[in-house]
Design an enzyme around this catalytic site. Structure first.
Site, PDB file in Angstrom:
ATOM      1  N   GLU A 115       0.806  -1.220   0.000  1.00  0.00           N
ATOM      2  CA  GLU A 115       0.000   0.000   0.000  1.00  0.00           C
ATOM      3  C   GLU A 115       0.839   1.270   0.000  1.00  0.00           C
ATOM      4  OE1 GLU A 115       0.712  -1.478   4.082  1.00  0.00           O
ATOM      5  OE2 GLU A 115      -0.262  -2.337   2.338  1.00  0.00           O
ATOM      6  N   ASP A 152      18.009  16.986 -32.271  1.00  0.00           N
ATOM      7  CA  ASP A 152      18.300  17.801 -33.433  1.00  0.00           C
ATOM      8  C   ASP A 152      19.791  18.096 -33.426  1.00  0.00           C
ATOM      9  OD1 ASP A 152      18.008  19.284 -35.682  1.00  0.00           O
ATOM     10  OD2 ASP A 152      16.977  20.964 -34.750  1.00  0.00           O
ATOM     11  N   ASP A 182      13.604  22.123 -29.762  1.00  0.00           N
ATOM     12  CA  ASP A 182      13.322  23.454 -29.217  1.00  0.00           C
ATOM     13  C   ASP A 182      12.504  24.344 -30.130  1.00  0.00           C
ATOM     14  OD1 ASP A 182      15.155  23.851 -31.216  1.00  0.00           O
ATOM     15  OD2 ASP A 182      16.459  25.185 -30.059  1.00  0.00           O
ATOM     16  N   ASP A 187       9.593  20.904 -34.049  1.00  0.00           N
ATOM     17  CA  ASP A 187       9.836  19.736 -33.195  1.00  0.00           C
ATOM     18  C   ASP A 187       8.602  19.329 -32.398  1.00  0.00           C
ATOM     19  OD1 ASP A 187      12.563  19.558 -33.914  1.00  0.00           O
ATOM     20  OD2 ASP A 187      13.067  21.145 -32.489  1.00  0.00           O
ATOM     21  N   ASN A 237       6.340 -14.801   3.784  1.00  0.00           N
ATOM     22  CA  ASN A 237       5.473 -14.893   4.958  1.00  0.00           C
ATOM     23  C   ASN A 237       4.160 -15.615   4.643  1.00  0.00           C
ATOM     24  OD1 ASN A 237       7.297 -13.603   6.574  1.00  0.00           O
ATOM     25  ND2 ASN A 237       6.343 -11.581   6.400  1.00  0.00           N
ATOM     26  N   ASN A 252       2.938  -5.233   9.671  1.00  0.00           N
ATOM     27  CA  ASN A 252       2.928  -4.630   8.340  1.00  0.00           C
ATOM     28  C   ASN A 252       3.044  -3.116   8.422  1.00  0.00           C
ATOM     29  OD1 ASN A 252       2.608  -5.122   5.461  1.00  0.00           O
ATOM     30  ND2 ASN A 252       0.673  -4.019   5.645  1.00  0.00           N
ATOM     31  N   ASP A 269       6.058  -1.085   6.640  1.00  0.00           N
ATOM     32  CA  ASP A 269       5.780  -0.055   5.637  1.00  0.00           C
ATOM     33  C   ASP A 269       6.413   1.277   6.014  1.00  0.00           C
ATOM     34  OD1 ASP A 269       4.381  -1.690   3.938  1.00  0.00           O
ATOM     35  OD2 ASP A 269       2.428  -1.245   4.815  1.00  0.00           O
TER      36      ASP A 269
END
Length: 867
Positions: A300, A343, A617, A621, A685, A710, A714
């Site tokens: 998470e 370029d 630039d 392009d 685990n 956990n 984390d």
């Protein structure tokens, strides 16, 4: 999409009426607004920004983070726990969700604030005419587009983004690219009302379009939310696209892995439930434990780690103002780049030519040819009153001045007085300067004038008194020099009787050929070093230019880049996409490329599986910038190119881009380290839980214990965003490969499961003298401790960097180990149904961890390379 601009209700937006009537309706005039009036209108109408460009508030970011797939799964599991009245599990899940969302929202908020500050360095500006007071004369100045208000007078030029909805007052050869609005790829012609019979859209320039050519001026009729583009955008902001884009590396890797993990996690919980029901007959009583296992498998913190790692990398790049990452995932995409298209002009070379040779008709070096070319350049500039010298003339004058300084001579043009000049012009590719020597009786009015002619070889040679064979020989020599990548100028002279009347093109005849001047593009000072660094880091550079193939090839050779056989735009037109992809893989130089050719080459490379960046630039392009995985533009690029780019460089320097690629690979390596560590540990685990659940008469770990473990794991892994890698980590593109990650996780997960099972044997030996209830609590405490210690060991050994871990990582590893040892002994341990362990356990656990750490180190250094 086929779409035509609609009239809005803003004053002056209607297409009828003269320009004067529009200005009156907006309470403006040809001299522009006054500053006090502009400030009042800004307060009344608000800033000229897209509705979606306003930064989201922190609460809105928090609510948006709840829609993350991992977070949504956790919320679902929390609801299941609540239905089962497993309030402890539900509470811990709520804490996990809250912590994850708070960290993510805070990280994104800080990243956006930093990005907003960085965007100020490259803020798009508009050229506006305003007055300080009513009586003050109008002044033209650059103004941030956010400060534009209705009634402002805006000047437009090639490459400018149209900053608001404008009604044109004047236009000269103005064409505008409106693909963002109409879907039409061809530029649209624009004209001021009354200049032609153009329809209304012909004299409106709308926000979101860009100037391709010509100049113009217009009055702002709508800003911000009132513009046509804002009304056409979705409610969540201006996601303007130019055709459908292929998925970028970030989409293919991070998001792809995320959904794979979610599917695996959703399958695991039912598997645990089914196994316990069949073997132990516990049925739904095991549901809270199955939910806890699913939560334990959920990475998470992945959105938080991704945001933190990318934001930190972007901040480090911007610290010196060299690289500005406008879209955080673009930093990951930079790290994945293995082909970079650039370029030539301004990137590999400077924006100026330099002298390469000056030779006489026999092909011998002759500085007198350079001197006569310099005389032509100087007096043409002065007598023709050109606003600025041509770049080739500047190079000739600079080279001659350097040569004169080296030899201590007097500049040749100082010996002459200018008489007349015939400059270059449309359809005319040569210039003539007429000069005389003062003080020399031979050059008195009754004497002679010298015509010095310089220009395209074929045009100059046609005006020389040469026999056909000699003219053909000199033409071949000019062609050979051009094929070597030189810009060739021919120089010729003639003496004419002095006269008072002006000279004309008819006098440019019977010339005496003097010689050739060859000019080459000056390589950028850091280009060779940057190309070598990119090659070392596994990035292949391809040159896409509109220049001559020989010119591009010459520059590549000078910089140590093998040009191979250049391919021209005509050849690109002959190939379909599959053939072009095969050709592009082995081609270094694409020359004579139009904008569409550049975009096709970039798309072909992406279609062949390459993560492709494009550095450009200019307006030409723009298509390639949109087609690339990562569009890069220097800060002094035109507005429209800079807005289309994902990354902005302080200068046209490939060295800074190489550093950005390295930073992107470092950020990706930290994300990869998080995935390796959390998934291999969690996978091990889960295997151990499945085995223990089938063998033990009680749950191997209570749901609340799984979730608390956990939570600490984390929290510790947030430090991985601050890890650093050695140089070896940067020598190949950083791509998260799902198959390689799965192979790694499987191998190390099984190794971790083996350590867990060995711990079960140790626990069985250490707690056998305790009673049933005390033995269960001790077993839970022992496995809790072993899990956190092994996870700390995995963090230390499976991190990406081989250098000494930075302080945040060392603190996190030490903190995780301390929690694992002390929490079961604390009052919180008793609340979680854990009891102190006998001393024998710690001695046996140390042995297990020593063996596990040794095997982990050997395995990491052996066949299981880091993905």
């Amino acid at each position: 999409m086929a779409w035509a601009p609609e009239a809005r209700t803003a004053p002056g937006r209607d297409t009828g009426g003269t320009s004067l009537e529009v200005l009156r309706a907006l309470d403006s005039g040809p001299r522009g607004l006054t500053e006090p009036e502009a400030e009042a209108r800004l307060a009344r109408h608000g800033e000229n920004v897209f509705p979606g460009r306003r930064p989201a508030s922190w609460p809105r970011r928090f609510a948006r983070s709840l829609r993350d797939p991992f977070t949504a799964v956790l919320i679902f599991l929390g609801l299941v726990s609540s239905v089962m009245a497993s309030w402890g599990t539900a509470c811990v899940i709520a804490v996990l969700v809250t912590v994850s969302c708070v960290l993510r929202a805070t990280g994104e908020h800080r990243a956006d604030r930093s990005a907003a500050g960085l965007r100020e360095l490259v803020a798009t500006t508009a050229t506006v005419r305003r007055r300080a007071t009513e009586s003050a004369p109008p002044a033209t100045r650059e103004l941030p587009v956010e400060q534009l208000v209705p009634g402002d007078l805006v000047l437009l030029g090639p490459g400018d983004l149209v900053p608001a909805d404008l009604r044109l007052l004047r236009a000269t050869g103005l064409t505008v690219h409106e693909a963002a609005l109409t879907g039409e790829s061809a530029p649209a012609d624009k004209s001021a009302p009354g200049a032609t019979t153009a329809t209304a859209p012909g004299h409106l320039c709308l926000q979101g379009s860009s100037v391709v050519s010509g100049t113009g001026s217009g009055v702002v009729v709508a800003t911000g939310r009132d513009t046509v583009l804002s009304g056409a955008l979705p409610a969540n902001g201006p996601q303007v696209t130019h055709g459908r884009r292929l998925p970028r590396p970030f989409d293919r890797s991070v998001n792809g892995i995320a959904w794979t993990l979610i599917r695996f996690m959703l399958l695991t919980a039912p598997l645990v439930l089914l196994a316990d029901a069949l073997v132990r007959g516990r049925g739904l009583a095991t549901l809270p434990f199955a939910v806890a296992v699913a939560v334990g498998l959920t990475p998470e913190m992945l959105p938080v780690i991704v945001t933190s790692a990318l934001a930190r990398g972007a901040a480090l790049l911007a610290r010196d103002g060299e690289v500005i990452v406008r879209r955080l995932p673009a930093l990951h995409d930079l790290g994945a780049v293995d082909v970079l298209c650039v370029d030539k002009t301004g990137t590999l070379t400077e924006d100026r030519p330099v002298l390469a040779l000056a030779e006489d008709p026999a092909g011998r070096a002759d500085q007198d040819v350079l001197r006569w070319a310099a005389v032509n350049a100087l007096w043409t500039l002065h007598l023709a009153e050109l606003p600025v010298p041509d770049a080739l003339d500047e190079a000739v004058l600079e080279a001659d001045a350097t040569d004169v300084l080296a030899h201590g001579d007097e500049p040749p043009f100082a010996l002459f007085e200018g008489v007349d000049a015939l400059p270059c012009g449309p359809g005319r590719r040569l210039s003539t300067a007429v000069v005389r020597l003062p003080g020399d009786p031979r050059f008195a009015l009754a004497g002679t004038h010298t015509l010095v002619v310089k220009g395209a070889p074929e045009d100059v040679l046609d005006r020389c008194a040469l026999d056909p064979a000699e003219r053909a020989r000199l033409t071949r020599r000019a062609d050979d020099l051009a094929a070597e990548g030189l810009r060739v100028l021919a120089v010729a002279r003639a003496e004419r009787p002095a006269r008072d009347r002006p000279y004309t093109e008819a006098d440019e005849r019977d010339l005496t050929f003097t010689g050739f001047v060859g000019l080459a593009d000056a390589p950028a000072p850091t280009a060779a070093e940057a190309l070598a660094a990119l090659a070392r880091n596994g990035v292949t550079v391809k040159v896409l230019t509109g220049d001559h193939p020989g010119t591009a090839a010459r520059v590549c050779r000078e910089l140590g880049l093998d040009p191979g056989t250049p391919v021209t735009g005509d050849r690109v037109d002959e190939l379909d996409d599959a053939e072009l992809a095969r050709l592009a893989a082995g081609t270094t130089v694409f020359a004579r490329c139009a904008p569409a050719h550049k975009a096709r080459v970039v798309r072909a490379l992406r279609g062949a599986g390459h993560a492709t960046g494009f550095l450009g630039d200019g307006v030409n392009d723009l298509a390639a910038l949109h087609a690339a995985d990562v569009g890069v533009c220097p800060r002094d690029g035109v507005d429209v190119a800079r807005e289309a780019a994902d990354v902005v460089l302080a200068s046209k320097d490939l060295t800074s881009l190489d550093r950005a690629i390295v930073a992107g690979r470092g950020a990706t390596a930290n994300i990869s380290a998080y995935l390796r560590i959390t998934l291999s540990s969690n996978f091990g685990n889960v295997i151990a839980m499945l085995v223990a659940g089938l063998m033990l008469p009680f749950l191997p770990m209570l749901p609340a214990q799984v979730l608390v473990q956990n939570l600490f794991f984390d929290a510790a892994q947030l430090a991985l965003a601050f890890d650093r890698q050695d140089d070896r980590a940067h020598t190949r593109p950083a791509v998260l490969r799902p198959r390689a990650l799965l192979r790694f996780v499987t191998g190390f997960g099984l190794l971790n499961a083996t350590a867990d099972l060995a711990t079960f044997a140790v626990l069985a030996l250490a707690v056998r003298s305790l009673g049933a209830e005390a033995g269960q609590d001790a077993f839970h405490a022992g496995w809790f401790t072993e899990n956190l210690l092994t996870q700390a060991m995995v963090m230390a050994l499976l991190r990406s960097g081989r250098l000494r871990a930075p302080r945040p990582v060392r603190v996190a590893v030490a903190g995780l180990a301390i929690v694992g040892l002390l929490l079961p002994l604390s009052p919180l341990g008793a609340m979680l149904s854990m009891s102190p362990l006998p001393a024998l356990y710690y001695g046996l656990l140390a042995l297990v961890l020593t063996v596990y750490g040794g095997v982990l180190w050997v395995a990491r250094s052996g066949r299981f390379s880091l993905p």
